[in-house]
Design a protein around this motif. Structure first.
Motif, PDB file in Angstrom:
ATOM      1  N   THR A   5       0.864  -1.442   0.316  1.00 50.06           N
ATOM      2  CA  THR A   5       0.317  -0.241   0.254  1.00 50.06           C
ATOM      3  C   THR A   5       0.505   1.492  -0.277  1.00 50.06           C
ATOM      4  O   THR A   5       2.035   1.599   0.341  1.00 50.06           O
ATOM      5  CB  THR A   5      -1.103   0.102   1.054  1.00 50.06           C
ATOM      6  OG1 THR A   5      -2.212   1.233   1.086  1.00 50.06           O
ATOM      7  CG2 THR A   5      -0.403  -0.022   2.597  1.00 50.06           C
ATOM      8  N   TRP A   6       0.607   1.763  -0.447  1.00 51.03           N
ATOM      9  CA  TRP A   6       1.598   3.539  -1.226  1.00 51.03           C
ATOM     10  C   TRP A   6       0.409   4.414  -1.284  1.00 51.03           C
ATOM     11  O   TRP A   6      -0.663   4.806  -1.937  1.00 51.03           O
ATOM     12  CB  TRP A   6       2.145   3.286  -2.312  1.00 51.03           C
ATOM     13  CG  TRP A   6       3.264   4.236  -2.134  1.00 51.03           C
ATOM     14  CD1 TRP A   6       3.500   4.865  -1.386  1.00 51.03           C
ATOM     15  CD2 TRP A   6       3.934   4.265  -2.842  1.00 51.03           C
ATOM     16  NE1 TRP A   6       5.002   5.779  -1.820  1.00 51.03           N
ATOM     17  CE2 TRP A   6       5.450   5.641  -2.760  1.00 51.03           C
ATOM     18  CE3 TRP A   6       4.746   3.504  -3.814  1.00 51.03           C
ATOM     19  CZ2 TRP A   6       6.761   5.582  -3.538  1.00 51.03           C
ATOM     20  CZ3 TRP A   6       5.714   3.910  -4.876  1.00 51.03           C
ATOM     21  CH2 TRP A   6       6.965   5.152  -4.297  1.00 51.03           C
ATOM     22  N   ASN A   7       0.530   5.515  -0.703  1.00 50.05           N
ATOM     23  CA  ASN A   7      -0.051   6.940  -0.955  1.00 50.05           C
ATOM     24  C   ASN A   7       1.048   7.533  -1.502  1.00 50.05           C
ATOM     25  O   ASN A   7       1.846   7.792  -1.285  1.00 50.05           O
ATOM     26  CB  ASN A   7      -1.040   7.771   0.888  1.00 50.05           C
ATOM     27  CG  ASN A   7      -0.644   9.382   0.569  1.00 50.05           C
ATOM     28  OD1 ASN A   7      -0.347   9.946  -0.698  1.00 50.05           O
ATOM     29  ND2 ASN A   7      -1.819   9.610   1.326  1.00 50.05           N
ATOM     30  N   VAL A   8       0.462   8.063  -2.668  1.00 46.92           N
ATOM     31  CA  VAL A   8       1.820   7.845  -3.870  1.00 46.92           C
ATOM     32  C   VAL A   8       1.693   9.804  -4.280  1.00 46.92           C
ATOM     33  O   VAL A   8       2.496  10.172  -4.675  1.00 46.92           O
ATOM     34  CB  VAL A   8       1.564   7.374  -5.354  1.00 46.92           C
ATOM     35  CG1 VAL A   8       1.852   5.504  -5.216  1.00 46.92           C
ATOM     36  CG2 VAL A   8      -0.221   7.876  -5.980  1.00 46.92           C
ATOM     37  N   ASN A   9       0.564  10.873  -3.492  1.00 50.61           N
ATOM     38  CA  ASN A   9       0.630  11.434  -2.770  1.00 50.61           C
ATOM     39  C   ASN A   9       1.102  12.889  -5.365  1.00 50.61           C
ATOM     40  O   ASN A   9       1.362  12.974  -5.253  1.00 50.61           O
ATOM     41  CB  ASN A   9       1.617  12.684  -2.867  1.00 50.61           C
ATOM     42  CG  ASN A   9       1.196  14.350  -2.547  1.00 50.61           C
ATOM     43  OD1 ASN A   9      -0.376  14.730  -3.110  1.00 50.61           O
ATOM     44  ND2 ASN A   9       2.667  14.440  -2.062  1.00 50.61           N
ATOM     45  N   MET A  32      -2.784   2.071  -4.196  1.00 47.09           N
ATOM     46  CA  MET A  32      -2.675   3.858  -4.026  1.00 47.09           C
ATOM     47  C   MET A  32      -3.452   4.069  -3.372  1.00 47.09           C
ATOM     48  O   MET A  32      -4.968   4.235  -3.757  1.00 47.09           O
ATOM     49  CB  MET A  32      -2.708   3.552  -5.574  1.00 47.09           C
ATOM     50  CG  MET A  32      -0.898   3.235  -5.450  1.00 47.09           C
ATOM     51  SD  MET A  32      -1.000   3.530  -7.616  1.00 47.09           S
ATOM     52  CE  MET A  32      -1.694   1.968  -8.631  1.00 47.09           C
ATOM     53  N   GLN A  33      -3.338   5.453  -2.820  1.00 49.50           N
ATOM     54  CA  GLN A  33      -4.243   6.911  -2.584  1.00 49.50           C
ATOM     55  C   GLN A  33      -2.878   7.561  -2.913  1.00 49.50           C
ATOM     56  O   GLN A  33      -2.428   7.860  -3.518  1.00 49.50           O
ATOM     57  CB  GLN A  33      -4.033   6.899  -0.760  1.00 49.50           C
ATOM     58  CG  GLN A  33      -4.752   5.613  -0.366  1.00 49.50           C
ATOM     59  CD  GLN A  33      -3.674   4.638  -0.156  1.00 49.50           C
ATOM     60  OE1 GLN A  33      -2.292   4.528   0.640  1.00 49.50           O
ATOM     61  NE2 GLN A  33      -4.032   2.725  -0.372  1.00 49.50           N
ATOM     62  N   GLU A  34      -4.357   9.211  -3.426  1.00 51.80           N
ATOM     63  CA  GLU A  34      -4.525  10.094  -3.059  1.00 51.80           C
ATOM     64  C   GLU A  34      -3.345   9.963  -4.718  1.00 51.80           C
ATOM     65  O   GLU A  34      -2.374  10.844  -5.355  1.00 51.80           O
ATOM     66  CB  GLU A  34      -3.512  10.591  -2.353  1.00 51.80           C
ATOM     67  CG  GLU A  34      -4.313  11.275  -1.366  1.00 51.80           C
ATOM     68  CD  GLU A  34      -3.146  12.857  -0.078  1.00 51.80           C
ATOM     69  OE1 GLU A  34      -4.214  13.605  -0.844  1.00 51.80           O
ATOM     70  OE2 GLU A  34      -2.271  12.625   0.420  1.00 51.80           O
ATOM     71  N   HIS A 258       4.536  10.188   1.829  1.00 51.55           N
ATOM     72  CA  HIS A 258       4.711   8.254   2.469  1.00 51.55           C
ATOM     73  C   HIS A 258       5.871   8.083   1.132  1.00 51.55           C
ATOM     74  O   HIS A 258       5.641   7.999   0.616  1.00 51.55           O
ATOM     75  CB  HIS A 258       2.834   8.017   2.212  1.00 51.55           C
ATOM     76  CG  HIS A 258       1.739   8.778   3.027  1.00 51.55           C
ATOM     77  ND1 HIS A 258       1.649   8.530   3.933  1.00 51.55           N
ATOM     78  CD2 HIS A 258       1.256  10.370   2.326  1.00 51.55           C
ATOM     79  CE1 HIS A 258       0.082   9.276   4.158  1.00 51.55           C
ATOM     80  NE2 HIS A 258       0.504  10.135   3.561  1.00 51.55           N
ATOM     81  N   VAL A 259       5.475   6.642   2.252  1.00 44.05           N
ATOM     82  CA  VAL A 259       5.915   5.022   1.673  1.00 44.05           C
ATOM     83  C   VAL A 259       5.700   4.332   1.578  1.00 44.05           C
ATOM     84  O   VAL A 259       4.356   3.896   2.699  1.00 44.05           O
ATOM     85  CB  VAL A 259       7.483   5.322   2.555  1.00 44.05           C
ATOM     86  CG1 VAL A 259       8.640   6.394   2.295  1.00 44.05           C
ATOM     87  CG2 VAL A 259       7.448   4.776   3.933  1.00 44.05           C
ATOM     88  N   PRO A 260       5.770   3.227   0.467  1.00 41.20           N
ATOM     89  CA  PRO A 260       5.445   1.829   0.519  1.00 41.20           C
ATOM     90  C   PRO A 260       5.538   1.181   1.938  1.00 41.20           C
ATOM     91  O   PRO A 260       6.478   0.986   2.956  1.00 41.20           O
ATOM     92  CB  PRO A 260       5.978   0.809  -0.746  1.00 41.20           C
ATOM     93  CG  PRO A 260       7.058   2.314  -1.156  1.00 41.20           C
ATOM     94  CD  PRO A 260       7.069   3.200  -0.155  1.00 41.20           C
ATOM     95  N   VAL A 261       4.083   0.320   1.776  1.00 41.33           N
ATOM     96  CA  VAL A 261       3.970  -0.473   3.743  1.00 41.33           C
ATOM     97  C   VAL A 261       4.286  -2.251   2.321  1.00 41.33           C
ATOM     98  O   VAL A 261       3.036  -2.395   1.972  1.00 41.33           O
ATOM     99  CB  VAL A 261       3.023  -0.368   4.635  1.00 41.33           C
ATOM    100  CG1 VAL A 261       3.100  -1.314   5.516  1.00 41.33           C
ATOM    101  CG2 VAL A 261       3.371   1.112   4.772  1.00 41.33           C
TER     102      VAL A 261
END
Length: 279
Positions: A5-9, A32-34, A258-261
């Motif tokens: 999961t990653w909020n990629v902005n 992905m988010q954002e 953010h960074v990936p988890v």
């Protein structure tokens, strides 16, 4: 299965970094988010060229969620039952829904990519919206696992909550003063765990943050937050055999904040020896 999961902005601003990470880290499913774009603006070609199918939900330049998968996705669902909407100044239950949730089933795993509302401040209407949104998510989770206790369910994404003091490195966040650390938010996060989910990363990665503000040298000082999670039902959590927080993705040119988890899953009880485990 390797799930991230990653909020990629902004997926358009960082597509090369995102796809490169997915390929280099052998990611099977990336939530992905954002993504911050409409469907017709999504850089689909780059993902497809790398071997990924994509399902997404985006309405404008704000919010937006997506799932990229090497395997075809089924049972795609936008929004969860009871998910509230938001419009500043709007009263009543019929506020328009934002692009904050999408789900798909891959390899028997039900994956949600979630972007929980920020809350903004404790006296902002967005804070009440955040709590209502989380309450609806908890009801959905509890109802789903009650009817399907054997489901491998993963709620992944940016939860905009630091569940414990150990998840807070930013000195500007103060309990009772700022969002992300308020008792009602932490109680809402705990309610998700009580509904049958587990934090699948912290037992394997006991330290580390997932977000650092761009301002005030937060990253060099390691004044971060852990607000990105992979929460899983018992069948999902039992299959997790490795996990990682990819801190280095906060470095380099134009990174996301953010960074990936990532988690590795052994879904059939036989570990895959063809690639290294992550811890």
């Amino acid at each position: 299965m390797r799930l991230a999961t990653w909020n990629v902005n902004s997926v358009r601003a960082r597509v090369d970094r995102i796809v490169g990470f997915a390929v280099n880290e052998d990611i099977d499913v990336l939530a992905m988010q954002e993504i911050k774009c409409k469907p017709e603006q999504f850089p689909l070609e780059q993902f497809e060229a790398a071997g990924y199918h994509v399902e997404l939900h985006g309405l404008n330049q704000w919010n937006g969620v997506a799932i990229a998968s090497r395997e075809p996705m089924t049972e795609v669902e936008v929004g969860f039952p009871g998910m509230p909407g938001f419009l500043k100044g709007h009263e009543g239950p019929d506020a328009p829904q934002e692009a904050r949730a999408i789900a798909a089933t891959v390899g028997g795993v039900r994956v949600w990519s979630l972007y929980v509302p920020n809350g903004r401040s404790l006296d902002d209407p967005h804070y009440a919206y955040k709590l209502h949104w989380l309450e609806a998510l908890e009801r959905y989770t509890r109802d789903t696992l009650r009817t399907r206790p054997d489901l491998a369910l993963a709620l992944t994404g940016d939860f905009n909550i630091c569940p414990t003091p150990d998840d807070v490195g930013d000195p500007t966040l103060v309990e009772g003063v700022t969002t992300h650390v308020s008792p009602p938010e932490r109680a809402a996060f705990q309610a998700l765990l009580d509904a049958g989910l587990a934090d699948t990363v912290r037992p394997l990665v006991p330290t580390g943050f997932t977000y650092w503000d761009y301002k005030q040298l937060r990253f060099p000082r390691n004044e971060g937050l852990r607000i990105d999670f992979i929460l899983g039902s018992a069948p999902f959590a039992d299959a997790v055999v490795g996990a990682a927080i990819h801190r280095d993705q906060r470095k380099g040119e134009a990174p996301s904040d953010h960074v990936p988890v990532v988690v590795d899953l052994d879904l059939d009880g036989t570990e895959d020896d063809d690639r290294p485990m992550i811890f």
